[in-house]
Design a protein around this motif. Structure first.
Motif, PDB file in Angstrom:
ATOM      1  N   THR A  17      98.089  49.596 120.120  1.00  8.45           N
ATOM      2  CA  THR A  17      97.356  49.439 118.868  1.00  8.45           C
ATOM      3  C   THR A  17      98.272  49.940 117.767  1.00  8.45           C
ATOM      4  N   LEU A  18      98.338  49.161 116.695  1.00  6.86           N
ATOM      5  CA  LEU A  18      99.259  49.435 115.598  1.00  6.86           C
ATOM      6  C   LEU A  18      98.499  49.609 114.303  1.00  6.86           C
ATOM      7  N   ASP A  19      99.056  50.389 113.374  1.00  6.23           N
ATOM      8  CA  ASP A  19      98.463  50.498 112.048  1.00  6.23           C
ATOM      9  C   ASP A  19      98.909  49.306 111.202  1.00  6.23           C
ATOM     10  N   GLU A  20      98.518  49.292 109.928  1.00  8.89           N
ATOM     11  CA  GLU A  20      98.841  48.158 109.061  1.00  8.89           C
ATOM     12  C   GLU A  20     100.338  48.028 108.782  1.00  8.89           C
ATOM     13  N   ASP A  21     101.113  49.101 109.041  1.00  8.40           N
ATOM     14  CA  ASP A  21     102.565  49.062 108.868  1.00  8.40           C
ATOM     15  C   ASP A  21     103.293  48.734 110.170  1.00  8.40           C
ATOM     16  N   ALA A  22     102.549  48.345 111.215  1.00  6.54           N
ATOM     17  CA  ALA A  22     103.078  47.985 112.534  1.00  6.54           C
ATOM     18  C   ALA A  22     103.684  49.182 113.260  1.00  6.54           C
ATOM     19  N   CYS A  23     103.127  50.379 113.041  1.00  4.60           N
ATOM     20  CA  CYS A  23     103.546  51.569 113.773  1.00  4.60           C
ATOM     21  C   CYS A  23     102.505  51.887 114.840  1.00  4.60           C
ATOM     22  N   LEU A  42     105.705  57.371 121.755  1.00  2.00           N
ATOM     23  CA  LEU A  42     105.632  56.075 121.067  1.00  2.00           C
ATOM     24  C   LEU A  42     104.878  56.178 119.746  1.00  2.00           C
ATOM     25  N   ASN A  43     103.984  57.145 119.645  1.00  2.53           N
ATOM     26  CA  ASN A  43     103.142  57.289 118.463  1.00  2.53           C
ATOM     27  C   ASN A  43     103.979  57.388 117.190  1.00  2.53           C
ATOM     28  N   GLY A  44     103.716  56.489 116.251  1.00  2.00           N
ATOM     29  CA  GLY A  44     104.413  56.479 114.973  1.00  2.00           C
ATOM     30  C   GLY A  44     105.655  55.593 114.945  1.00  2.00           C
ATOM     31  N   ARG A  45     106.112  55.125 116.108  1.00  2.00           N
ATOM     32  CA  ARG A  45     107.295  54.250 116.138  1.00  2.00           C
ATOM     33  C   ARG A  45     106.913  52.849 115.678  1.00  2.00           C
ATOM     34  N   HIS A  46     107.781  52.238 114.916  1.00  4.69           N
ATOM     35  CA  HIS A  46     107.565  50.867 114.452  1.00  4.69           C
ATOM     36  C   HIS A  46     107.783  49.915 115.614  1.00  4.69           C
ATOM     37  N   VAL A  47     107.016  48.844 115.658  1.00  9.18           N
ATOM     38  CA  VAL A  47     107.116  47.872 116.744  1.00  9.18           C
ATOM     39  C   VAL A  47     108.530  47.279 116.833  1.00  9.18           C
ATOM     40  N   GLY A  48     109.246  47.245 115.719  1.00  7.31           N
ATOM     41  CA  GLY A  48     110.623  46.765 115.705  1.00  7.31           C
ATOM     42  C   GLY A  48     111.589  47.696 116.420  1.00  7.31           C
ATOM     43  N   ILE A  50     110.723  48.987 119.304  1.00 13.80           N
ATOM     44  CA  ILE A  50     110.359  48.824 120.713  1.00 13.80           C
ATOM     45  C   ILE A  50     110.838  47.479 121.249  1.00 13.80           C
ATOM     46  N   PHE A  51     110.731  46.446 120.401  1.00 15.02           N
ATOM     47  CA  PHE A  51     111.100  45.090 120.802  1.00 15.02           C
ATOM     48  C   PHE A  51     112.322  44.628 120.027  1.00 15.02           C
ATOM     49  N   THR A  52     113.077  43.719 120.637  1.00 14.12           N
ATOM     50  CA  THR A  52     114.284  43.203 120.017  1.00 14.12           C
ATOM     51  C   THR A  52     114.334  41.690 120.188  1.00 14.12           C
ATOM     52  N   PRO A  53     114.970  40.936 119.369  1.00 13.05           N
ATOM     53  CA  PRO A  53     115.752  41.318 118.187  1.00 13.05           C
ATOM     54  C   PRO A  53     114.841  41.674 117.012  1.00 13.05           C
ATOM     55  N   ALA A  54     115.288  42.627 116.219  1.00 14.80           N
ATOM     56  CA  ALA A  54     114.486  43.145 115.110  1.00 14.80           C
ATOM     57  C   ALA A  54     114.133  42.054 114.104  1.00 14.80           C
ATOM     58  N   GLY A  55     115.048  41.127 113.852  1.00 14.15           N
ATOM     59  CA  GLY A  55     114.775  40.041 112.910  1.00 14.15           C
ATOM     60  C   GLY A  55     113.616  39.173 113.364  1.00 14.15           C
ATOM     61  N   GLU A  56     113.533  38.903 114.675  1.00 11.11           N
ATOM     62  CA  GLU A  56     112.427  38.114 115.217  1.00 11.11           C
ATOM     63  C   GLU A  56     111.110  38.871 115.097  1.00 11.11           C
ATOM     64  N   VAL A  57     111.156  40.183 115.316  1.00 12.22           N
ATOM     65  CA  VAL A  57     109.953  41.006 115.170  1.00 12.22           C
ATOM     66  C   VAL A  57     109.459  40.940 113.729  1.00 12.22           C
ATOM     67  N   ASP A  58     110.377  41.049 112.760  1.00  5.47           N
ATOM     68  CA  ASP A  58     109.998  40.980 111.342  1.00  5.47           C
ATOM     69  C   ASP A  58     109.389  39.621 110.998  1.00  5.47           C
ATOM     70  N   ARG A  59     109.970  38.535 111.524  1.00  6.10           N
ATOM     71  CA  ARG A  59     109.416  37.189 111.277  1.00  6.10           C
ATOM     72  C   ARG A  59     108.031  37.046 111.900  1.00  6.10           C
ATOM     73  N   GLY A  93      94.070  47.496 111.750  1.00  6.90           N
ATOM     74  CA  GLY A  93      95.508  47.254 111.828  1.00  6.90           C
ATOM     75  C   GLY A  93      95.809  46.063 112.712  1.00  6.90           C
ATOM     76  N   MET A  94      96.569  46.295 113.789  1.00  9.47           N
ATOM     77  CA  MET A  94      96.971  45.206 114.683  1.00  9.47           C
ATOM     78  C   MET A  94      96.855  45.654 116.134  1.00  9.47           C
ATOM     79  N   THR A  95      96.751  44.672 116.989  1.00 14.07           N
ATOM     80  CA  THR A  95      96.790  44.904 118.424  1.00 14.07           C
ATOM     81  C   THR A  95      97.932  44.077 118.983  1.00 14.07           C
ATOM     82  N   ALA A  96      98.766  44.683 119.804  1.00 11.30           N
ATOM     83  CA  ALA A  96      99.897  43.994 120.421  1.00 11.30           C
ATOM     84  C   ALA A  96      99.727  44.039 121.931  1.00 11.30           C
ATOM     85  N   VAL A  97      99.698  42.874 122.537  1.00 11.14           N
ATOM     86  CA  VAL A  97      99.663  42.752 123.994  1.00 11.14           C
ATOM     87  C   VAL A  97     100.946  42.054 124.389  1.00 11.14           C
ATOM     88  N   PHE A  98     101.628  42.593 125.380  1.00 12.50           N
ATOM     89  CA  PHE A  98     102.847  41.918 125.819  1.00 12.50           C
ATOM     90  C   PHE A  98     102.812  41.688 127.315  1.00 12.50           C
TER      91      PHE A  98
END
Length: 138
Positions: A17-23, A42-48, A50-59, A93-98
């Motif tokens: 589960t992520l906040d509105e800033d994707a942390c 992991l708490n407070g880390r940006h999803v970028g 955790i996952f790579t490439p960072a540019g794809e995460v931002d897109r 915020g957001m929910t991320a399932v991988f």
């Protein structure tokens, strides 16, 4: 742990589960195992991070703000394990399932086995029908 997080922790897939800033706000045990890091770390880390490439995460995050739900194939940064990341927005915020690649391969193999079993059953039914027709004439 909140009732929402208890319900989400029972999912059979890694979840963040992520906040509105994707942390990261929270995660389930499967996410901790897949990422190789405790929820506290992991708490407070940006999803970028955790996952790579960072540019794809931002897109992916940019697309999420417009659509509300999106997914993309990425890799876990530390283990380089291929995953399919699915993001969705909610009120908090957001929910991320991988889905790790190994799970995806298992699902595809199960689907292929099921299709094969259905095809064999159809062939067996057709053969039984063909054998039955000549016998009926006798």
């Amino acid at each position: 742990m909140s009732p929402d997080m208890i319900a989400l922790s029972s999912l059979p897939l890694p979840l963040l589960t992520l906040d509105e800033d994707a942390c990261v706000l929270a995660c389930n045990v499967l996410a901790e195992e897949a990422i190789g890091c405790s929820c506290r770390r992991l708490n407070g880390r940006h999803v970028g991070e955790i996952f790579t490439p960072a540019g794809e995460v931002d897109r992916l995050l940019a697309r999420l703000s417009g659509d509300g739900v999106c997914s993309h194939d990425l890799r876990l940064r530390d283990s380089n394990l291929p995953v399919s990341l699915h993001l969705g927005q909610d009120a908090r915020g957001m929910t991320a399932v991988f889905v790790p690649e190994a799970h995806r391969i298992e699902i595809e193999q199960h689907s292929r086995r099921q299709e094969m079993a259905e095809a064999v059953a159809r062939i067996a039914l057709e053969m039984a029908h063909e054998v039955k027709n000549p016998l009926a004439a006798l």
